[in-house]
Write a protein that holds these residues in place. Structure first.
Motif, mmCIF file in Angstrom:
data_model
loop_
_atom_site.group_PDB
_atom_site.id
_atom_site.type_symbol
_atom_site.label_atom_id
_atom_site.label_comp_id
_atom_site.label_asym_id
_atom_site.label_seq_id
_atom_site.Cartn_x
_atom_site.Cartn_y
_atom_site.Cartn_z
ATOM 1 N N LEU A 60 0.861 -1.173 0.000
ATOM 2 C CA LEU A 60 0.000 0.000 0.000
ATOM 3 C C LEU A 60 0.899 1.225 0.000
ATOM 4 O O LEU A 60 1.803 1.339 0.823
ATOM 5 N N VAL A 61 0.654 2.139 -0.951
ATOM 6 C CA VAL A 61 1.518 3.301 -1.131
ATOM 7 C C VAL A 61 0.682 4.575 -1.087
ATOM 8 O O VAL A 61 -0.424 4.624 -1.631
ATOM 9 N N GLY A 62 1.209 5.591 -0.433
ATOM 10 C CA GLY A 62 0.527 6.879 -0.361
ATOM 11 C C GLY A 62 1.484 8.026 -0.602
ATOM 12 O O GLY A 62 2.690 7.815 -0.749
ATOM 13 N N ARG A 63 0.947 9.229 -0.612
ATOM 14 C CA ARG A 63 1.791 10.416 -0.800
ATOM 15 C C ARG A 63 2.878 10.460 0.261
ATOM 16 O O ARG A 63 4.006 10.835 0.016
ATOM 17 N N ASP A 64 2.487 10.078 1.480
ATOM 18 C CA ASP A 64 3.433 9.925 2.579
ATOM 19 C C ASP A 64 2.974 8.694 3.362
ATOM 20 O O ASP A 64 2.141 7.946 2.871
ATOM 21 N N ARG A 65 3.508 8.447 4.531
ATOM 22 C CA ARG A 65 3.147 7.241 5.278
ATOM 23 C C ARG A 65 2.039 7.492 6.295
ATOM 24 O O ARG A 65 1.771 6.662 7.138
ATOM 25 N N LYS A 66 1.354 8.615 6.182
ATOM 26 C CA LYS A 66 0.243 8.923 7.085
ATOM 27 C C LYS A 66 -0.990 8.117 6.676
ATOM 28 O O LYS A 66 -1.202 7.852 5.486
ATOM 29 N N PRO A 67 -1.823 7.725 7.647
ATOM 30 C CA PRO A 67 -3.043 6.966 7.330
ATOM 31 C C PRO A 67 -3.929 7.712 6.337
ATOM 32 O O PRO A 67 -3.998 8.944 6.348
ATOM 33 N N VAL A 68 -4.590 6.950 5.470
ATOM 34 C CA VAL A 68 -5.484 7.508 4.450
ATOM 35 C C VAL A 68 -6.889 6.971 4.707
ATOM 36 O O VAL A 68 -7.079 5.760 4.831
ATOM 37 N N THR A 69 -7.862 7.860 4.787
ATOM 38 C CA THR A 69 -9.250 7.457 5.001
ATOM 39 C C THR A 69 -9.963 7.378 3.655
ATOM 40 O O THR A 69 -10.007 8.348 2.893
ATOM 41 N N LEU A 70 -10.513 6.196 3.369
ATOM 42 C CA LEU A 70 -11.226 5.965 2.122
ATOM 43 C C LEU A 70 -12.650 6.505 2.231
ATOM 44 O O LEU A 70 -13.113 6.874 3.314
ATOM 45 N N GLY A 71 -13.362 6.523 1.119
ATOM 46 C CA GLY A 71 -14.710 7.063 1.077
ATOM 47 C C GLY A 71 -15.679 6.387 2.032
ATOM 48 O O GLY A 71 -16.613 7.006 2.525
ATOM 49 N N SER A 72 -15.450 5.108 2.317
ATOM 50 C CA SER A 72 -16.338 4.348 3.208
ATOM 51 C C SER A 72 -16.023 4.584 4.682
ATOM 52 O O SER A 72 -16.705 4.059 5.545
ATOM 53 N N GLY A 73 -14.955 5.329 4.951
ATOM 54 C CA GLY A 73 -14.550 5.564 6.332
ATOM 55 C C GLY A 73 -13.448 4.631 6.803
ATOM 56 O O GLY A 73 -12.900 4.812 7.887
ATOM 57 N N ILE A 74 -13.114 3.633 5.999
ATOM 58 C CA ILE A 74 -12.019 2.725 6.339
ATOM 59 C C ILE A 74 -10.711 3.497 6.236
ATOM 60 O O ILE A 74 -10.487 4.227 5.266
ATOM 61 N N THR A 75 -9.848 3.336 7.226
ATOM 62 C CA THR A 75 -8.547 3.994 7.215
ATOM 63 C C THR A 75 -7.465 2.951 6.995
ATOM 64 O O THR A 75 -7.424 1.938 7.684
ATOM 65 N N LEU A 76 -6.609 3.193 6.014
ATOM 66 C CA LEU A 76 -5.501 2.283 5.705
ATOM 67 C C LEU A 76 -4.177 3.000 5.894
ATOM 68 O O LEU A 76 -4.067 4.205 5.641
ATOM 69 N N GLN A 77 -3.184 2.241 6.312
ATOM 70 C CA GLN A 77 -1.843 2.776 6.564
ATOM 71 C C GLN A 77 -0.926 2.403 5.395
ATOM 72 O O GLN A 77 -0.673 1.219 5.165
ATOM 73 N N PRO A 78 -0.427 3.384 4.643
ATOM 74 C CA PRO A 78 0.522 3.065 3.574
ATOM 75 C C PRO A 78 1.804 2.450 4.142
ATOM 76 O O PRO A 78 2.271 2.850 5.209
ATOM 77 N N GLU A 79 2.331 1.473 3.436
ATOM 78 C CA GLU A 79 3.597 0.862 3.838
ATOM 79 C C GLU A 79 4.779 1.674 3.335
ATOM 80 O O GLU A 79 5.860 1.638 3.916
ATOM 81 N N LEU A 80 4.562 2.391 2.229
ATOM 82 C CA LEU A 80 5.604 3.203 1.620
ATOM 83 C C LEU A 80 5.023 4.517 1.142
ATOM 84 O O LEU A 80 3.837 4.601 0.829
ATOM 85 N N ALA A 81 5.880 5.527 1.043
ATOM 86 C CA ALA A 81 5.514 6.782 0.403
ATOM 87 C C ALA A 81 5.963 6.699 -1.055
ATOM 88 O O ALA A 81 6.830 5.891 -1.408
ATOM 89 N N PHE A 82 5.366 7.528 -1.918
ATOM 90 C CA PHE A 82 5.755 7.526 -3.328
ATOM 91 C C PHE A 82 7.261 7.677 -3.492
ATOM 92 O O PHE A 82 7.875 7.011 -4.319
ATOM 93 N N ALA A 83 7.848 8.543 -2.688
ATOM 94 C CA ALA A 83 9.287 8.814 -2.794
ATOM 95 C C ALA A 83 10.141 7.581 -2.460
ATOM 96 O O ALA A 83 11.302 7.519 -2.870
ATOM 97 N N ASP A 84 9.574 6.606 -1.746
ATOM 98 C CA ASP A 84 10.325 5.413 -1.360
ATOM 99 C C ASP A 84 10.250 4.280 -2.391
ATOM 100 O O ASP A 84 10.933 3.273 -2.236
ATOM 101 N N LEU A 85 9.414 4.460 -3.418
ATOM 102 C CA LEU A 85 9.286 3.416 -4.431
ATOM 103 C C LEU A 85 10.552 3.334 -5.279
ATOM 104 O O LEU A 85 11.133 4.361 -5.624
ATOM 105 N N PRO A 86 10.965 2.117 -5.620
ATOM 106 C CA PRO A 86 12.124 2.003 -6.520
ATOM 107 C C PRO A 86 11.741 2.472 -7.920
ATOM 108 O O PRO A 86 10.593 2.377 -8.329
ATOM 109 N N LEU A 87 12.691 2.995 -8.625
ATOM 110 C CA LEU A 87 12.419 3.492 -9.986
ATOM 111 C C LEU A 87 12.431 2.403 -10.973
ATOM 112 O O LEU A 87 12.949 1.491 -11.143
#
Length: 87
Positions: A60-87
């Protein structure tokens, strides 16, 4: 992407890593449905090895590693930030 290698009349494939992008107010199925489909495809590809470990790894990847709340109210924790993805 699945990398296929033909070896002595059998097809072997390496583990693939798939990143699901999390963004606020996304539909939960936008994250979970592709995971389910790829998991099923992985199992189908290794019919001889039912019960074997999955050949697909999900991140699970997000803009940063802060929790993201989906439209249904479910909150998921990104494992990586975009900047941490390998190229």
């Amino acid at each position: 992407m699945v990398i296929w290698t033909l070896c002595t009349s059998r097809i072997y494939y390496t583990m693939s890593t798939v990143a699901a992008v999390l963004y606020p107010q996304a539909l939960a199925t936008s994250v979970t449905l592709p995971m389910e489909i790829l998991q099923a495809a992985s199992q189908m590809a290794s019919v001889e090895k039912r019960g074997a470990a999955s050949r697909v790894r999900f991140l699970l990847v997000g803009r940063d590693r802060k929790p993201v709340t989906l439209g249904s109210g479910i909150t998921l924790q990104p494992e990586l930030a975009f900047a941490d993805l390998p190229l």
